[in-house]
Motif scaffolding. Sequence first.
Motif, mmCIF file in Angstrom:
data_model
loop_
_atom_site.group_PDB
_atom_site.id
_atom_site.type_symbol
_atom_site.label_atom_id
_atom_site.label_comp_id
_atom_site.label_asym_id
_atom_site.label_seq_id
_atom_site.Cartn_x
_atom_site.Cartn_y
_atom_site.Cartn_z
ATOM 1 N N LYS A 1 -3.205 5.853 6.473
ATOM 2 C CA LYS A 1 -3.776 4.688 5.814
ATOM 3 C C LYS A 1 -4.827 5.122 4.796
ATOM 4 C CE LYS A 1 -5.873 0.202 6.850
ATOM 5 N NZ LYS A 1 -6.386 -0.684 7.926
ATOM 6 N N TYR B 1 -0.867 9.508 1.729
ATOM 7 C CA TYR B 1 -1.344 8.143 1.902
ATOM 8 C C TYR B 1 -0.188 7.149 1.775
ATOM 9 C CZ TYR B 1 -6.207 9.700 1.666
ATOM 10 O OH TYR B 1 -7.412 10.303 1.910
ATOM 11 N N GLU B 2 -0.226 6.157 2.650
ATOM 12 C CA GLU B 2 0.799 5.113 2.637
ATOM 13 C C GLU B 2 0.424 4.068 1.588
ATOM 14 O OE1 GLU B 2 2.844 1.819 2.814
ATOM 15 O OE2 GLU B 2 0.997 1.505 3.962
ATOM 16 N N SER B 3 1.290 3.876 0.606
ATOM 17 C CA SER B 3 0.995 2.950 -0.490
ATOM 18 C C SER B 3 2.015 1.830 -0.628
ATOM 19 C CB SER B 3 0.927 3.714 -1.821
ATOM 20 O OG SER B 3 2.169 4.352 -2.100
ATOM 21 N N SER C 1 3.283 -0.453 1.385
ATOM 22 C CA SER C 1 3.000 -1.783 1.946
ATOM 23 C C SER C 1 2.014 -2.538 1.067
ATOM 24 C CB SER C 1 2.467 -1.670 3.375
ATOM 25 O OG SER C 1 1.193 -1.030 3.396
ATOM 26 N N VAL C 2 1.001 -1.840 0.581
ATOM 27 C CA VAL C 2 0.012 -2.476 -0.300
ATOM 28 C C VAL C 2 0.678 -2.915 -1.601
ATOM 29 C CG1 VAL C 2 -2.177 -2.164 -1.503
ATOM 30 C CG2 VAL C 2 -1.820 -1.076 0.708
ATOM 31 N N MET C 3 1.520 -2.055 -2.135
ATOM 32 C CA MET C 3 2.238 -2.341 -3.380
ATOM 33 C C MET C 3 3.160 -3.550 -3.213
ATOM 34 S SD MET C 3 4.814 0.275 -5.356
ATOM 35 C CE MET C 3 5.960 0.326 -3.947
ATOM 36 N N GLN D 1 3.004 -5.934 -0.934
ATOM 37 C CA GLN D 1 2.201 -7.145 -0.730
ATOM 38 C C GLN D 1 1.723 -7.707 -2.063
ATOM 39 O OE1 GLN D 1 -0.648 -7.246 2.854
ATOM 40 N NE2 GLN D 1 -0.184 -5.080 2.662
ATOM 41 N N ALA D 2 1.273 -6.814 -2.946
ATOM 42 C CA ALA D 2 0.806 -7.252 -4.260
ATOM 43 C C ALA D 2 1.948 -7.869 -5.063
ATOM 44 C CB ALA D 2 0.193 -6.081 -5.019
ATOM 45 N N VAL E 1 1.914 -6.720 8.115
ATOM 46 C CA VAL E 1 2.382 -5.339 7.960
ATOM 47 C C VAL E 1 2.386 -4.649 9.319
ATOM 48 C CG1 VAL E 1 1.958 -3.112 6.870
ATOM 49 C CG2 VAL E 1 1.520 -5.229 5.592
#
Length: 390
Positions: free
Chosen positions: A181, A192-194, A196-198, A200-201, A213
């Motif tokens: 994270k 780094y895990e990106s 899920s954030v991407m 979601q955006a 998530v």
Amino acid sequence: MIEVKEALEIVAANSSVLSTQKISVQKALGYVLAETIYSPISMPPFRQSAMDGYAFIHSRRHQFDVVGISQAGDHANVKLKENQAVRIFTGAYVPNDADTVVMQEHVMVNGDSILIAKMPEPFANVRNKGEQISAEDVVFDANTLITPAAIGFLACLGITEITVYKKPKVAILVTGNELVKPGKKLSKGKIYESNSVMLQAALQTIGINKVKVHTVKDSLKATKKALQPILKKNDIVLISGGISVGDYDFVKEALLKNGVEELFYKINQKPGKPMFFGSKKDTLVFALPGNPASSLTNFYIYVYPAVKNKMGFSNTHLPKIVRKLENDIVNDTGKTLFLKALYNETSVTILEGQASSMLNSFAIANGLVIVPHDTESITKGTSVTILPID
């Protein structure tokens, strides 16, 4: 492996709209109307002044006696003669006898009389009843997206509740033992895990703001167990990673063991070939590639229209525009290419850094150039099709 066109058709055929609900207008931002709305009143509901000034009967006369006042919220229907005027304010009721409003900047005041220094045209500065909309006229057709302005318009018509399509419940499952994270210490062998954030955006851009998530380690048992409640509770499930053919890619097998029907697996495209699409009852499952650029590309091409279909949009796909190419393209893959690009009003430039793992070029791109699978080359100056993503 199927072609892009067939994949799109399968996604569309399985992305049925959700049921409807009544919702407060104040909470309707980002929802899509499921009904046609008719106006209960005319707007404005009476003749209004568009200016602060004086209401009068238009003639050759320039001097008038002021015999009353009309403020916003009043309903004083002052009787006027040709030599009389009423002091009036923006939004206020225009007396029945008056046909014109002169703005106060064009008037000279002397006690209870005025002299119009600059005469307006007849009927100037008066908003007629029903100027925006008349009673029983259509306010919005079904399948209209509710925007801030739409909320304001509905409210000014006195409408407090509307029927909309429900928004889909969306969950993201992230797989990968190598993921950490953002914000935590990065040890050797980890990244780094990106995704899920991407994702979601990206979902937020179409009105999906609440996304749960989940994470799971790379094992068949853990993946199968993690999927069980997620598939039951959501309308759309996005899975990041674990869908290729490596020794630790367990997503497809776990989905099948959970009763998900495979609708297609692998698409003849680059980036984003290893994608699984399936369904379990009314739940759609998109198992996206783990590489970030592949994942985001497939979101725009396949997930985006599926979500919008569920929400009731009439236009679900990204629009297509055409621009002239600023550099040559070679396609020796036999696949459909989606190339990150920058376009302006006349042309488009293919960016460096097209690898499926690279987000740096995606971060500055405003479009994806489509190169068909059966097109081997495109020369500079040729018109190409672009999907805008800005």
